[in-house]
Design a protein around this motif. Structure first.
Motif, PDB file in Angstrom:
ATOM      1  N   ILE A   1       0.859  -1.164  -0.130  1.00  0.00           N
ATOM      2  CA  ILE A   1       0.145   0.160   0.092  1.00  0.00           C
ATOM      3  C   ILE A   1       0.655   1.183  -0.035  1.00  0.00           C
ATOM      4  CG2 ILE A   1      -2.014  -1.104   1.160  1.00  0.00           C
ATOM      5  CD1 ILE A   1      -1.262   0.242   3.831  1.00  0.00           C
ATOM      6  N   ARG A   2       0.203   2.615  -0.555  1.00  0.00           N
ATOM      7  CA  ARG A   2       1.042   3.644  -0.896  1.00  0.00           C
ATOM      8  C   ARG A   2       0.940   4.437   0.662  1.00  0.00           C
ATOM      9  NH1 ARG A   2      -1.061   7.180  -4.804  1.00  0.00           N
ATOM     10  NH2 ARG A   2      -3.026   6.006  -4.637  1.00  0.00           N
ATOM     11  N   ARG A   3      -0.348   4.373   1.074  1.00  0.00           N
ATOM     12  CA  ARG A   3      -0.483   5.129   2.419  1.00  0.00           C
ATOM     13  C   ARG A   3      -1.925   4.787   2.810  1.00  0.00           C
ATOM     14  NH1 ARG A   3      -3.211  10.798   1.054  1.00  0.00           N
ATOM     15  NH2 ARG A   3      -3.888  10.276  -1.103  1.00  0.00           N
ATOM     16  N   TYR A   4      -2.472   5.210   3.810  1.00  0.00           N
ATOM     17  CA  TYR A   4      -3.799   4.915   4.561  1.00  0.00           C
ATOM     18  C   TYR A   4      -4.125   6.192   5.514  1.00  0.00           C
ATOM     19  CZ  TYR A   4      -1.229   3.685   8.788  1.00  0.00           C
ATOM     20  OH  TYR A   4      -0.382   3.705   9.960  1.00  0.00           O
ATOM     21  N   LEU A   5      -5.423   6.598   5.476  1.00  0.00           N
ATOM     22  CA  LEU A   5      -5.933   7.457   6.428  1.00  0.00           C
ATOM     23  C   LEU A   5      -7.104   7.000   7.409  1.00  0.00           C
ATOM     24  CD1 LEU A   5      -6.591   9.990   3.328  1.00  0.00           C
ATOM     25  CD2 LEU A   5      -4.715  10.117   5.043  1.00  0.00           C
ATOM     26  N   PRO A   6      -6.928   7.291   8.714  1.00  0.00           N
ATOM     27  CA  PRO A   6      -7.843   6.929   9.569  1.00  0.00           C
ATOM     28  C   PRO A   6      -9.243   7.573   9.149  1.00  0.00           C
ATOM     29  CG  PRO A   6      -6.348   8.144  10.721  1.00  0.00           C
ATOM     30  CD  PRO A   6      -5.892   7.969   9.315  1.00  0.00           C
ATOM     31  N   ILE A   7     -10.315   6.765   9.149  1.00  0.00           N
ATOM     32  CA  ILE A   7     -11.758   7.502   8.784  1.00  0.00           C
ATOM     33  C   ILE A   7     -12.366   7.444  10.312  1.00  0.00           C
ATOM     34  CG2 ILE A   7     -13.887   7.119   7.924  1.00  0.00           C
ATOM     35  CD1 ILE A   7     -12.462   5.933   5.533  1.00  0.00           C
ATOM     36  N   THR A   8     -12.369   6.153  11.021  1.00  0.00           N
ATOM     37  CA  THR A   8     -13.007   6.089  12.381  1.00  0.00           C
ATOM     38  C   THR A   8     -11.871   5.251  13.205  1.00  0.00           C
ATOM     39  OG1 THR A   8     -14.261   4.193  11.923  1.00  0.00           O
ATOM     40  CG2 THR A   8     -15.374   6.167  11.496  1.00  0.00           C
ATOM     41  N   LYS A   9     -12.314   4.909  14.276  1.00  0.00           N
ATOM     42  CA  LYS A   9     -11.379   4.337  15.460  1.00  0.00           C
ATOM     43  C   LYS A   9     -10.754   2.948  14.584  1.00  0.00           C
ATOM     44  CE  LYS A   9     -10.608   2.915  20.083  1.00  0.00           C
ATOM     45  NZ  LYS A   9     -11.275   2.837  21.217  1.00  0.00           N
ATOM     46  N   TYR A  10     -11.855   2.186  13.838  1.00  0.00           N
ATOM     47  CA  TYR A  10     -11.375   1.061  13.432  1.00  0.00           C
ATOM     48  C   TYR A  10     -11.666   0.809  11.915  1.00  0.00           C
ATOM     49  CZ  TYR A  10     -11.853  -0.286  18.136  1.00  0.00           C
ATOM     50  OH  TYR A  10     -11.797  -0.564  19.733  1.00  0.00           O
ATOM     51  N   LYS A  11     -11.686   2.066  11.175  1.00  0.00           N
ATOM     52  CA  LYS A  11     -11.908   2.057   9.525  1.00  0.00           C
ATOM     53  C   LYS A  11     -10.938   2.946   9.285  1.00  0.00           C
ATOM     54  CE  LYS A  11     -16.670   1.408   8.554  1.00  0.00           C
ATOM     55  NZ  LYS A  11     -17.759   2.081   7.757  1.00  0.00           N
ATOM     56  N   TYR A  12     -10.039   2.355   8.093  1.00  0.00           N
ATOM     57  CA  TYR A  12      -9.082   2.879   7.593  1.00  0.00           C
ATOM     58  C   TYR A  12      -9.376   3.243   5.915  1.00  0.00           C
ATOM     59  CZ  TYR A  12      -6.306   2.640  11.722  1.00  0.00           C
ATOM     60  OH  TYR A  12      -5.900   2.646  12.979  1.00  0.00           O
ATOM     61  N   ARG A  13      -9.071   4.116   5.363  1.00  0.00           N
ATOM     62  CA  ARG A  13      -8.997   4.016   3.719  1.00  0.00           C
ATOM     63  C   ARG A  13      -7.723   3.843   3.515  1.00  0.00           C
ATOM     64  NH1 ARG A  13     -11.634   8.503  -0.206  1.00  0.00           N
ATOM     65  NH2 ARG A  13     -11.413   7.340  -1.950  1.00  0.00           N
ATOM     66  N   ILE A  14      -7.368   2.851   2.509  1.00  0.00           N
ATOM     67  CA  ILE A  14      -6.274   2.327   2.031  1.00  0.00           C
ATOM     68  C   ILE A  14      -5.917   2.585   0.568  1.00  0.00           C
ATOM     69  CG2 ILE A  14      -4.848   0.300   1.826  1.00  0.00           C
ATOM     70  CD1 ILE A  14      -6.653  -0.967   4.159  1.00  0.00           C
ATOM     71  N   PHE A  15      -4.710   3.131   0.264  1.00  0.00           N
ATOM     72  CA  PHE A  15      -4.466   3.322  -1.122  1.00  0.00           C
ATOM     73  C   PHE A  15      -3.518   2.460  -1.652  1.00  0.00           C
ATOM     74  CE2 PHE A  15      -5.884   7.137   0.883  1.00  0.00           C
ATOM     75  CZ  PHE A  15      -6.856   7.784   0.078  1.00  0.00           C
ATOM     76  N   PRO A  16      -3.864   1.309  -2.400  1.00  0.00           N
ATOM     77  CA  PRO A  16      -2.812   0.336  -3.000  1.00  0.00           C
ATOM     78  C   PRO A  16      -1.669   1.095  -3.734  1.00  0.00           C
ATOM     79  CG  PRO A  16      -4.797   0.285  -4.263  1.00  0.00           C
ATOM     80  CD  PRO A  16      -4.945   1.344  -3.156  1.00  0.00           C
ATOM     81  N   SER A  17      -0.547   0.377  -3.654  1.00  0.00           N
ATOM     82  CA  SER A  17       0.676   0.428  -4.338  1.00  0.00           C
ATOM     83  C   SER A  17       0.619  -0.216  -5.786  1.00  0.00           C
ATOM     84  CB  SER A  17       1.954   0.558  -3.478  1.00  0.00           C
ATOM     85  OG  SER A  17       3.159   0.824  -4.156  1.00  0.00           O
ATOM     86  N   TRP A  18       1.273   0.718  -6.741  1.00  0.00           N
ATOM     87  CA  TRP A  18       1.239  -0.153  -8.142  1.00  0.00           C
ATOM     88  C   TRP A  18       2.538   0.520  -8.838  1.00  0.00           C
ATOM     89  CZ3 TRP A  18       0.615   2.804 -12.519  1.00  0.00           C
ATOM     90  CH2 TRP A  18       0.099   4.086 -12.252  1.00  0.00           C
TER      91      TRP A  18
END
Length: 95
Positions: free
Chosen positions: A11-28
């Protein structure tokens, strides 16, 4: 787990949305091979446990794939677990 995926460049990076949810950006990359599949094996009933000897044998078979294990030292890749001479439960398999 996210730190290991960042270290492996899955993955390139991730952003926390809530305490247990993250938005994940895959790497390519068009020039470098990437992992195509992530198989999750984390289960509470009859988990898959691998000893140090089993990891040493499996390393010769899986080649470019990566196992992520839950060990007494925390979450580790199979290569790190071999360096520390420990086994653990299989969490996921990156193909």
């Amino acid at each position: 787990m996210l730190a290991i995926l960042l270290e492996l460049n899955v993955i390139r990076r991730y952003l926390p949305i809530t305490k247990y949810k993250y938005r994940i950006f895959p790497s390519w990359s068009a020039h470098a091979p990437t992992y195509r599949k992530i198989k999750v094996y984390g289960r509470s009933v009859s988990p898959i446990r691998l000893s140090y000897k089993a990891l040493a044998t499996i390393q010769q078979i899986i080649l470019n794939s990566v196992l992520i294990l839950q060990t007494p030292h925390g979450l580790l890749t199979h290569k790190s677990a071999l360096k520390r001479k420990t086994g653990g439960k299989v969490i996921c398999f990156l193909l």
